[in-house]
Motif scaffolding. Structure first.
Motif, PDB file in Angstrom:
ATOM      1  N   VAL A 176       0.947  -1.272  -0.105  1.00  0.00           N
ATOM      2  CA  VAL A 176       0.013  -0.180  -0.214  1.00  0.00           C
ATOM      3  C   VAL A 176       0.930   1.418  -0.144  1.00  0.00           C
ATOM      4  O   VAL A 176       0.521   2.268  -0.885  1.00  0.00           O
ATOM      5  CB  VAL A 176      -0.725   0.093   1.245  1.00  0.00           C
ATOM      6  CG1 VAL A 176      -1.872   1.275   1.252  1.00  0.00           C
ATOM      7  CG2 VAL A 176      -2.045  -1.333   1.029  1.00  0.00           C
ATOM      8  N   HIS A 177       1.958   1.196   0.821  1.00  0.00           N
ATOM      9  CA  HIS A 177       2.685   2.349   0.863  1.00  0.00           C
ATOM     10  C   HIS A 177       3.306   2.676  -0.439  1.00  0.00           C
ATOM     11  O   HIS A 177       3.660   3.987  -0.869  1.00  0.00           O
ATOM     12  CB  HIS A 177       3.795   2.081   1.927  1.00  0.00           C
ATOM     13  CG  HIS A 177       4.885   3.443   2.234  1.00  0.00           C
ATOM     14  ND1 HIS A 177       4.234   4.519   2.452  1.00  0.00           N
ATOM     15  CD2 HIS A 177       6.169   3.550   1.835  1.00  0.00           C
ATOM     16  CE1 HIS A 177       5.463   5.317   2.596  1.00  0.00           C
ATOM     17  NE2 HIS A 177       6.631   4.670   1.945  1.00  0.00           N
ATOM     18  N   ALA A 178       3.856   1.773  -1.124  1.00  0.00           N
ATOM     19  CA  ALA A 178       4.436   1.711  -2.609  1.00  0.00           C
ATOM     20  C   ALA A 178       3.492   2.351  -3.596  1.00  0.00           C
ATOM     21  O   ALA A 178       3.874   3.365  -4.400  1.00  0.00           O
ATOM     22  CB  ALA A 178       4.870   0.496  -3.021  1.00  0.00           C
ATOM     23  N   ALA A 179       2.264   2.122  -3.251  1.00  0.00           N
ATOM     24  CA  ALA A 179       1.023   2.559  -4.268  1.00  0.00           C
ATOM     25  C   ALA A 179       0.816   4.017  -3.915  1.00  0.00           C
ATOM     26  O   ALA A 179       0.862   4.674  -4.827  1.00  0.00           O
ATOM     27  CB  ALA A 179      -0.051   1.896  -4.201  1.00  0.00           C
ATOM     28  N   VAL A 180       0.847   4.297  -2.564  1.00  0.00           N
ATOM     29  CA  VAL A 180       0.785   5.758  -2.359  1.00  0.00           C
ATOM     30  C   VAL A 180       1.841   6.655  -2.880  1.00  0.00           C
ATOM     31  O   VAL A 180       1.544   7.749  -3.323  1.00  0.00           O
ATOM     32  CB  VAL A 180       0.351   5.991  -0.984  1.00  0.00           C
ATOM     33  CG1 VAL A 180       0.291   7.547  -0.467  1.00  0.00           C
ATOM     34  CG2 VAL A 180      -0.989   5.310  -0.287  1.00  0.00           C
ATOM     35  N   GLU A 181       3.032   6.268  -2.716  1.00  0.00           N
ATOM     36  CA  GLU A 181       4.061   6.861  -3.185  1.00  0.00           C
ATOM     37  C   GLU A 181       4.304   7.259  -4.689  1.00  0.00           C
ATOM     38  O   GLU A 181       4.548   7.959  -5.163  1.00  0.00           O
ATOM     39  CB  GLU A 181       5.578   5.983  -2.890  1.00  0.00           C
ATOM     40  CG  GLU A 181       6.680   6.750  -2.468  1.00  0.00           C
ATOM     41  CD  GLU A 181       7.884   5.843  -1.970  1.00  0.00           C
ATOM     42  OE1 GLU A 181       8.741   5.462  -2.704  1.00  0.00           O
ATOM     43  OE2 GLU A 181       8.064   6.149  -0.724  1.00  0.00           O
ATOM     44  N   PHE A 182       3.933   5.962  -5.338  1.00  0.00           N
ATOM     45  CA  PHE A 182       3.907   6.122  -6.868  1.00  0.00           C
ATOM     46  C   PHE A 182       2.696   7.185  -7.066  1.00  0.00           C
ATOM     47  O   PHE A 182       3.009   7.978  -7.908  1.00  0.00           O
ATOM     48  CB  PHE A 182       3.413   4.642  -7.525  1.00  0.00           C
ATOM     49  CG  PHE A 182       3.205   4.692  -8.681  1.00  0.00           C
ATOM     50  CD1 PHE A 182       4.264   4.575  -9.698  1.00  0.00           C
ATOM     51  CD2 PHE A 182       1.759   4.722  -9.180  1.00  0.00           C
ATOM     52  CE1 PHE A 182       4.084   4.897 -11.102  1.00  0.00           C
ATOM     53  CE2 PHE A 182       1.716   4.670 -10.776  1.00  0.00           C
ATOM     54  CZ  PHE A 182       2.764   4.813 -11.598  1.00  0.00           C
ATOM     55  N   ARG A 183       1.634   7.051  -6.565  1.00  0.00           N
ATOM     56  CA  ARG A 183       0.674   8.056  -7.025  1.00  0.00           C
ATOM     57  C   ARG A 183       1.116   9.490  -6.561  1.00  0.00           C
ATOM     58  O   ARG A 183       0.779  10.510  -7.505  1.00  0.00           O
ATOM     59  CB  ARG A 183      -0.669   7.678  -6.169  1.00  0.00           C
ATOM     60  CG  ARG A 183      -1.870   8.831  -6.266  1.00  0.00           C
ATOM     61  CD  ARG A 183      -2.356   8.503  -7.846  1.00  0.00           C
ATOM     62  NE  ARG A 183      -3.485   9.558  -8.070  1.00  0.00           N
ATOM     63  CZ  ARG A 183      -3.285  10.718  -8.530  1.00  0.00           C
ATOM     64  NH1 ARG A 183      -2.221  11.261  -9.091  1.00  0.00           N
ATOM     65  NH2 ARG A 183      -4.553  11.394  -8.775  1.00  0.00           N
ATOM     66  N   GLN A 184       1.727   9.577  -5.522  1.00  0.00           N
ATOM     67  CA  GLN A 184       2.212  10.919  -5.148  1.00  0.00           C
ATOM     68  C   GLN A 184       3.201  11.501  -6.194  1.00  0.00           C
ATOM     69  O   GLN A 184       3.221  12.774  -6.443  1.00  0.00           O
ATOM     70  CB  GLN A 184       2.851  11.115  -3.784  1.00  0.00           C
ATOM     71  CG  GLN A 184       1.779  10.885  -2.650  1.00  0.00           C
ATOM     72  CD  GLN A 184       2.327  10.898  -1.400  1.00  0.00           C
ATOM     73  OE1 GLN A 184       3.557  10.248  -1.197  1.00  0.00           O
ATOM     74  NE2 GLN A 184       1.655  11.039  -0.169  1.00  0.00           N
ATOM     75  N   LYS A 185       3.938  10.801  -6.906  1.00  0.00           N
ATOM     76  CA  LYS A 185       4.965  11.176  -7.893  1.00  0.00           C
ATOM     77  C   LYS A 185       4.417  11.100  -9.393  1.00  0.00           C
ATOM     78  O   LYS A 185       4.829  11.562  -9.998  1.00  0.00           O
ATOM     79  CB  LYS A 185       5.904   9.969  -7.979  1.00  0.00           C
ATOM     80  CG  LYS A 185       6.974  10.307  -6.757  1.00  0.00           C
ATOM     81  CD  LYS A 185       8.078   9.040  -6.612  1.00  0.00           C
ATOM     82  CE  LYS A 185       8.845   9.101  -5.637  1.00  0.00           C
ATOM     83  NZ  LYS A 185       9.829   7.806  -5.684  1.00  0.00           N
TER      84      LYS A 185
END
Length: 129
Positions: free
Chosen positions: A1-10
């Protein structure tokens, strides 16, 4: 989940929209060149920033009869194939304008090519007519 949020923010929305528009334009061009098919890009009905591919099957061009079941058969053949390809089929049995809707947002170029190749095979197959 953290990786998905990080990807979305970028993610830059403009780049994402352009990437998806390119996918849709490519698919529309290829599908529209197939016999008995009309394909267009249609905006997402919920207002999301991407288009879907609406594929209209011309029953007269495919088998010379109105009200053919070509779109319904194509959807069934797509789902039953390997790989199984799912499309929005709620308009496929419309007698005046049988339509298959494709959403390409999450698909890779290779997956889109598989769909386009399968459509072409099915349109050339007498069983889809």
């Amino acid at each position: 989940v953290h990786a998905a949020v990080e990807f979305r923010q970028k993610l830059k929305l403009e780049d994402w929209v352009l990437t998806n528009r390119t996918k849709v334009d490519h698919a529309v061009g290829r599908l529209a060149a197939m016999p008995g098919v009309h394909a267009i890009a249609v905006s997402d009905p919920t207002g999301l920033p991407f288009d879907r591919v609406h594929v209209t099957v011309d029953c007269l061009a495919l088998n010379g009869k109105r009200g053919c079941a070509a779109a319904v058969q194509i959807v069934a053949d797509l789902k039953g194939g390997n790989p199984s390809i799912w499309a929005m089929d709620h308009k496929a049995n419309n007698l005046d304008r049988p339509e298959i809707i494709l959403e390409l947002v999450q698909l890779s170029d290779a997956e889109i090519e598989t769909i386009l190749r399968r459509f072409d095979e099915l349109l050339r197959s007498p069983s889809s007519r």
